[in-house]
Design an enzyme around this catalytic site. Structure first.
Site: not given
Ligand SMILES: *Cc1c(COP(=O)(O)O)cnc(C)c1O
Length: 429
Positions: A144, A239, A267
């Site tokens: 994702y 990522d 995050k």
């Protein structure tokens, strides 16, 4: 356990928001029931609107590595806020967070702050295309990368396929340059480069795929991606929105000792505030405006309050032994849960790396691709999730999501969690 207030709030929220939420997985659709509305958090614990207490392993989906309402983060945020919350002009805090990151991370030389992981990845893709002058991108099924159009794709049926858009509203023309292949599959990547080698701007991967189970790749596979992208003058993007500052300060790049060309962060980097970032060598970053021709901007980019939170949090992460103690606690939790599982007929595994863990009802020794996850096994996770809530343990509400250990979890929390799992396991059927 009473959940009346949460239910009321949810009924109200449904009037305001699609599905009652502002991000889909929060809606509890994959575990059933209605979401808990959270009123407060402190350390490893959260309390819902009815006053129920939970040991939290969702950690806002990863950012809160120090736990909730950490004093150092809060103090820093409060002090910064007194001087205003946004200027749209540079502040010293941006330099400070950048210095903290770059001077402790050999994998990037320059960085650009944005406001989310999605934005970081979207910008990194544009940068890869601008830098290479090529158009196609290659991604992996089961990774994702946020919700930007070009990445909302699923694999078709075949070894190497162009993406089928996985969301309404994403035209096929937008994903027609996105190649999708299976994780942990060299042949598919080789085929893609044989067919389209000259056109592939970048390969993007979560080096520790943690958004669709925890699909741990072999180091050798990541090295293969490093080598094949180099051979074809294609850019390798890690990522690291989850793995950055989670798997050690230098993330998966440091863990595996593999240097990608561009890294995206999110995050943890924002200490619980909306921050993302992408970084690369000076040469690659020179393509970004205003130095270069790749445009990318943001009204709230480098927001001082968010920078202050990031600085406070990452400073704690840099303290000696920080990641070692997280890993030790995670191992303790994982082995405790493994020992507590005694069901004669249901298969069970728990996978972990650093402070990330994932529960799989599977008998496979390794699960390294999205296709290897048995969708039917999610029925056990639904039961587990419901019973754990009753026992005061909060996991992200989907069996495809991982759990996070944080600095605030105590040995007592871990023991209570293992006991809750033991009870929950007894009720599986
Ligand atoms: C969470 C995540 C994103 C998206 O970040 P947002 O801040 O939710 O936009 C992108 N990539 C990875 C690997 C993620 O885990």
């Amino acid at each position: 356990m009473q959940r009346e207030r949460s239910k009321q709030l949810y009924e109200e929220a449904v009037q305001f928001f699609p599905g009652g939420v502002n991000s889909p997985v929060r809606a509890f659709r994959s575990v059933g029931g209605t979401p808990l509305f959270i009123k407060k958090g402190k350390g490893a614990k959260i309390w819902d609107a009815d006053g129920n207490e939970f040991i939290d392993y969702c950690a806002s989906w990863g950012p809160l590595i120090l736990g909730h309402a950490n004093e150092k983060v809060l103090n820093s945020v409060q002090a910064t806020m007194q001087n205003g919350t946004s200027f749209g002009a540079p502040t010293e805090l941006e330099n400070e967070l950048a210095r903290l990151i770059i001077s402790n991370n050999p994998y990037i030389q320059k960085i650009r702050f944005v406001s989310s992981g999605t934005e970081a990845v979207m910008s990194a893709i544009r940068l890869a295309r601008g830098y290479t002058g090529k158009t196609k991108i290659l991604k992996f099924e089961g990774c994702y990368h946020g919700h930007s159009d070009a990445l909302l794709v699923k694999a078709g049926s075949g070894l190497v396929t162009f993406g089928n858009s996985s969301s309404a509203g994403v035209p096929e023309s937008v994903v027609s340059d996105t190649i999708v292949v299976s994780l942990h599959n060299k042949e598919a990547v080789q085929k893609a480069f044989e067919q389209f080698g000259k056109e592939i701007a970048c390969v993007i991967i979560e080096p520790v795929p943690a958004n669709n189970g925890l699909l741990l790749q072999d180091k050798e596979y990541l090295q293969f991606l490093r080598d094949i992208t180099k051979q074809h003058n294609s850019v390798l993007i890690f990522d690291e929105v989850i793995s950055g500052f989670r798997l050690g300060f230098t993330g998966a790049a440091g863990h595996y000792g593999i240097a990608p060309d561009i890294i995206t962060y999110g995050k943890i980097i924002g200490g619980g505030f909306p921050v993302g970032a992408y970084g690369a060598s000076k040469e690659i970053m020179a393509c970004i405006s205003p130095d270069g021709a790749v445009y990318q901007a943001g009204t709230l980019s480098g927001n001082p309050v968010a920078m202050a939170a990031g600085i406070a949090q990452l400073s704690e992460c840099l303290k000696p032994g920080f990641y070692e103690q997280l890993e030790t606690k995670t191992k303790k939790l994982v082995s405790g849960i493994e020992k507590a599982f005694k069901h004669p007929s249901i298969p069970f595994k728990i996978f972990s790396i650093g402070s990330i863990f994932w529960i799989a009802f599977s008998s496979d020794e390794k699960i390294q691709s999205a296709e290897a996850i048995d969708a039917d096994s999610m029925k056990y996770f639904r039961q587990l999730h419901a019973t754990l809530l009753e026992q005061g343990v909060y996991l992200g509400p989907s069996g495809y999501e991982v759990g996070f250990m944080g600095e605030a979890h105590t040995d007592a929390d871990i023991e209570a969690t293992i006991a809750a799992f033991a009870k929950a396991f007894e009720q599986l059927n």
